[in-house]
Design an enzyme around this catalytic site. Structure first.
Site, PDB file in Angstrom:
ATOM      1  N   ASP A 171       0.877  -1.135   0.051  1.00  0.00           N
ATOM      2  CA  ASP A 171       0.044   0.156  -0.061  1.00  0.00           C
ATOM      3  C   ASP A 171       0.941   1.222   0.078  1.00  0.00           C
ATOM      4  OD1 ASP A 171       0.837   0.032   2.504  1.00  0.00           O
ATOM      5  OD2 ASP A 171      -0.976   0.677   3.480  1.00  0.00           O
ATOM      6  N   TYR A 263      10.739   4.485   1.300  1.00  0.00           N
ATOM      7  CA  TYR A 263      11.641   3.502   1.991  1.00  0.00           C
ATOM      8  C   TYR A 263      12.824   3.629   1.611  1.00  0.00           C
ATOM      9  CZ  TYR A 263       7.628   1.407   4.539  1.00  0.00           C
ATOM     10  OH  TYR A 263       6.534   0.957   5.340  1.00  0.00           O
TER      11      TYR A 263
HETATM   12  P1  NAD Z   1      -0.805  -7.414  13.894  1.00  0.00           P
HETATM   13  O1  NAD Z   1       0.156  -8.285  14.978  1.00  0.00           O
HETATM   14  O2  NAD Z   1      -1.688  -6.400  14.650  1.00  0.00           O
HETATM   15  O3  NAD Z   1      -1.726  -8.617  13.401  1.00  0.00           O
HETATM   16  C1  NAD Z   1      -1.339  -9.590  12.776  1.00  0.00           C
HETATM   17  C2  NAD Z   1      -2.067 -10.897  13.210  1.00  0.00           C
HETATM   18  O4  NAD Z   1      -1.477 -12.011  12.175  1.00  0.00           O
HETATM   19  C3  NAD Z   1      -2.026 -11.389  14.471  1.00  0.00           C
HETATM   20  O5  NAD Z   1      -3.369 -11.134  15.112  1.00  0.00           O
HETATM   21  C4  NAD Z   1      -1.063 -12.613  14.606  1.00  0.00           C
HETATM   22  O6  NAD Z   1      -1.714 -13.337  15.607  1.00  0.00           O
HETATM   23  C5  NAD Z   1      -1.636 -13.228  12.974  1.00  0.00           C
HETATM   24  N1  NAD Z   1      -0.842 -14.357  12.745  1.00  0.00           N
HETATM   25  C6  NAD Z   1       0.521 -14.296  12.691  1.00  0.00           C
HETATM   26  N2  NAD Z   1       1.045 -15.645  12.352  1.00  0.00           N
HETATM   27  C7  NAD Z   1      -0.068 -16.174  11.679  1.00  0.00           C
HETATM   28  C8  NAD Z   1      -0.362 -17.306  11.157  1.00  0.00           C
HETATM   29  N3  NAD Z   1       0.907 -18.082  10.799  1.00  0.00           N
HETATM   30  N4  NAD Z   1      -1.520 -17.337  10.667  1.00  0.00           N
HETATM   31  C9  NAD Z   1      -2.734 -16.898  11.059  1.00  0.00           C
HETATM   32  N5  NAD Z   1      -2.242 -15.646  11.837  1.00  0.00           N
HETATM   33  C10 NAD Z   1      -1.169 -15.160  12.044  1.00  0.00           C
HETATM   34  O7  NAD Z   1      -0.078  -6.708  12.813  1.00  0.00           O
HETATM   35  P2  NAD Z   1      -0.291  -5.622  11.828  1.00  0.00           P
HETATM   36  O8  NAD Z   1       0.130  -4.333  12.363  1.00  0.00           O
HETATM   37  O9  NAD Z   1      -1.899  -5.635  11.643  1.00  0.00           O
HETATM   38  O10 NAD Z   1       0.131  -6.065  10.644  1.00  0.00           O
HETATM   39  C11 NAD Z   1      -0.149  -7.369   9.764  1.00  0.00           C
HETATM   40  C12 NAD Z   1       0.790  -7.179   8.614  1.00  0.00           C
HETATM   41  O11 NAD Z   1       0.062  -6.516   7.606  1.00  0.00           O
HETATM   42  C13 NAD Z   1       1.969  -7.218   8.798  1.00  0.00           C
HETATM   43  O12 NAD Z   1       2.802  -8.092   7.769  1.00  0.00           O
HETATM   44  C14 NAD Z   1       2.087  -5.870   8.230  1.00  0.00           C
HETATM   45  O13 NAD Z   1       3.649  -5.580   7.988  1.00  0.00           O
HETATM   46  C15 NAD Z   1       1.443  -5.787   7.048  1.00  0.00           C
HETATM   47  N6  NAD Z   1       1.042  -4.339   6.441  1.00  0.00           N
HETATM   48  C16 NAD Z   1       0.925  -4.206   5.325  1.00  0.00           C
HETATM   49  C17 NAD Z   1       0.843  -3.238   4.516  1.00  0.00           C
HETATM   50  C18 NAD Z   1       0.939  -3.218   3.147  1.00  0.00           C
HETATM   51  O14 NAD Z   1       0.203  -2.629   2.374  1.00  0.00           O
HETATM   52  N7  NAD Z   1       1.949  -4.159   2.457  1.00  0.00           N
HETATM   53  C19 NAD Z   1       0.682  -1.943   5.379  1.00  0.00           C
HETATM   54  C20 NAD Z   1       0.522  -2.227   6.569  1.00  0.00           C
HETATM   55  C21 NAD Z   1       0.915  -3.492   7.409  1.00  0.00           C
HETATM   56  C1  LMR Z   2       4.538   1.074   9.909  1.00  0.00           C
HETATM   57  O1  LMR Z   2       5.318   1.011  10.564  1.00  0.00           O
HETATM   58  O2  LMR Z   2       3.859   2.282  10.078  1.00  0.00           O
HETATM   59  C2  LMR Z   2       4.109  -0.047   8.941  1.00  0.00           C
HETATM   60  O3  LMR Z   2       4.569  -1.016   9.368  1.00  0.00           O
HETATM   61  C3  LMR Z   2       2.621   0.030   9.150  1.00  0.00           C
HETATM   62  C4  LMR Z   2       2.242   0.102  10.345  1.00  0.00           C
HETATM   63  O4  LMR Z   2       1.481   1.100  10.516  1.00  0.00           O
HETATM   64  O5  LMR Z   2       2.596  -0.789  11.218  1.00  0.00           O
END
Ligand code: NAD
Ligand code: LMR
Length: 440
Positions: A171, A263
């Site tokens: 994103d 980044y």
């Molecule tokens: P978070 O820790 O709040 O939530 C992640 C969830 O994944 C947790 O509830 C955890 O228990 C679960 N989880 C971990 N391993 C798992 C597995 N093997 N199977 C099922 N569930 C599992 O994290 P977050 O901050 O919400 O981030 C989630 C992901 O989204 C991260 O990888 C983050 O980097 C990614 N992210 C991506 C973007 C993007 O657009 N690329 C933007 C923001 C966040």
């Molecule tokens: C960040 O650091 O902002 C990204 O990993 C996405 C997020 O908000 O955790």
């Protein structure tokens, strides 16, 4: 009758889940939903988020079937899409990814440098597992993956599951394109047509036109040279992000022909960035004390009151790209997206097997790549180094190779020497027991 889709959110306990669920509802005239299922392997964490989402859905869209589970069969049977945002090791491990390198003056960041490498070694298995569940229980389904670190995850899924129906998307370019559209006086990034090349969190815009074909690069470049990217009101709002957007000005100055992904600051100014970070309080702490606390307390309040009205639960407006992408597949819209895909000549003078981030046209049968031609020496040099890091990480994961992972860390532009790489690696191994494959 219009088709309605069944969607599973993997990583149901994520702080992003409520925003995504509400966004799916808001967009349901474009992308009709019949079922939303949450799946997480931490049932306790997921329960809070899921119960609150359940109350919201009962009150606002009772016609949608809703459930949550940690049972893969229940989660992945008879679904059309998996939206995957997992964080293997959760914030406790993100904190270590960030703090261990910082002890040695090296960038501590969740996706760039050593932190991203450590996180990648945890994420590969988790994402493959979800992909396998999806294929076992719903072979026709598509996985839209935005779990980080996306570059390493994409390399691993492409290498180990080359035929799988997975689209890897990030994103960050979407947010930056929204900002650039604003700079150019447009309402939406959808009014722009862009040329972009790079790796995930490691790319450059080299062309931006409006729909009439007018070149928008001069006005955007002039703005960024002066200000960096503007800070938005809703997404990436914390102070650390404000710094990142502003610093785009310095990153841009290195190559004023192109617009950089934010980044890149970690790779181009690794020591300056590390020196400005607090080794005791990193981005992980900021999110734990900020977004995580806020989302969980809103959810608990909804559960206590038994209603979501007046809760301030909000749809994640910036996540609508996920619906755009799902629709592109479901309805063959042939919309353009930046995806992380095998190069195979799309960037002419770059390694064919690299996973690159470039514009693609997405439809019912997947994506078609849009060629970006030849890239300049500066970007090519940086990308060659970084793609080698990413490939070595995946080699290390597959082979259980200490040597390859040491090479990966040594090669990262953020790490000053092989000696520092080894110290960080040895601490990471201790910290990641039970998450990484055993390395010999
Ligand atoms: P978070 O820790 O709040 O939530 C992640 C969830 O994944 C947790 O509830 C955890 O228990 C679960 N989880 C971990 N391993 C798992 C597995 N093997 N199977 C099922 N569930 C599992 O994290 P977050 O901050 O919400 O981030 C989630 C992901 O989204 C991260 O990888 C983050 O980097 C990614 N992210 C991506 C973007 C993007 O657009 N690329 C933007 C923001 C966040
Ligand atoms: C960040 O650091 O902002 C990204 O990993 C996405 C997020 O908000 O955790």
């Amino acid at each position: 009758m219009t088709q309605k889709y069944a969607v599973t959110v993997a990583g149901g306990g994520s702080t992003f889940t409520p925003g995504i669920v509400l966004m799916l509802l808001k967009e349901s005239s474009r992308f009709p939903i019949r079922k939303i299922m949450l799946y997480d392997n931490d049932p306790g964490r997921q329960k809070v988020i899921a119960e609150a989402c359940g109350i919201y859905l009962r009150e606002n869209a009772p016609e949608i079937e809703f459930g949550y589970t940690d049972d893969p069969r229940e989660a992945f049977t008879e679904i059309d899409f998996v939206l995957a945002h997992i964080r293997v090791g959760k914030y406790a491990m993100r904190e270590k990814d960030e703090k261990i390198p910082l002890k040695y003056g090296v960038v501590g960041q969740e996706t760039c440098g050593p932190g991203g490498i450590a996180y990648g070694m945890r994420s590969i298995g988790g994402v493959l597992e979800i992909l396998d569940y999806m294929e076992a229980y719903s072979p026709e389904a598509w996985m839209l993956n935005y779990s980080n670190p996306a570059a390493i995850v994409a390399e691993a899924t492409h290498r180990l599951r080359p035929k799988s129906k997975i689209l890897n998307i990030c994103d960050m370019p979407i947010d930056l394109e929204e900002k650039m559209a604003g700079i150019a006086g447009l309402k939406s990034r959808k009014e722009m047509q862009v040329g972009y090349y790079g790796l995930n969190h490691f790319g450059w815009w080299h062309q931006i036109y409006d729909k009439a074909g007018n070149d928008l690069m001069p006005v955007i470049r002039a703005y960024i040279a002066e200000n960096g990217f503007p800070v938005s009101a809703e997404q990436h709002v914390d102070d650390s992000w404000a710094h990142t957007f502003k610093m785009a000005r310095e990153v841009y100055a290195i190559d004023p022909e192109t617009i950089p992904n934010t980044y890149l600051k970690y790779y181009l100014f690794p020591y300056e960035i590390a020196a400005g970070l607090d080794p005791e309080y990193t981005r992980a702490n900021e999110v734990i004390d900020g977004r995580e606390k806020k989302i969980f307390s809103v959810c608990r309040e909804i559960i206590e009151k038994g209603t979501s009205s007046g809760s301030g639960f909000e749809a994640d407006a910036h996540a609508t790209y996920i619906v755009d992408l799902a629709r592109a597949i479901a309805e063959n819209t042939l919309e353009r997206f930046l995806l992380i895909v095998p190069n195979e000549g799309a960037i002419e003078n770059f390694e064919r097997s690299a996973m690159v981030e470039i514009p693609c046209i997405v439809g019912k049968n997947g994506y078609e790549k849009i060629c970006q031609g030849r890239i300049p020496r500066f970007q090519k040099g940086m990308m060659e180094q970084q793609v080698s890091v990413e490939k070595l990480v995946v080699d290390a994961w597959i082979e259980g190779s200490y040597q390859k992972l040491w090479q990966a860390l040594t090669l990262s532009k953020t790490v000053p020497s092989a000696a520092v790489a080894k110290i960080i690696l040895d601490e990471f191994i201790q910290a990641n027991q039970g998450y990484w494959p055993e390395l010999t």
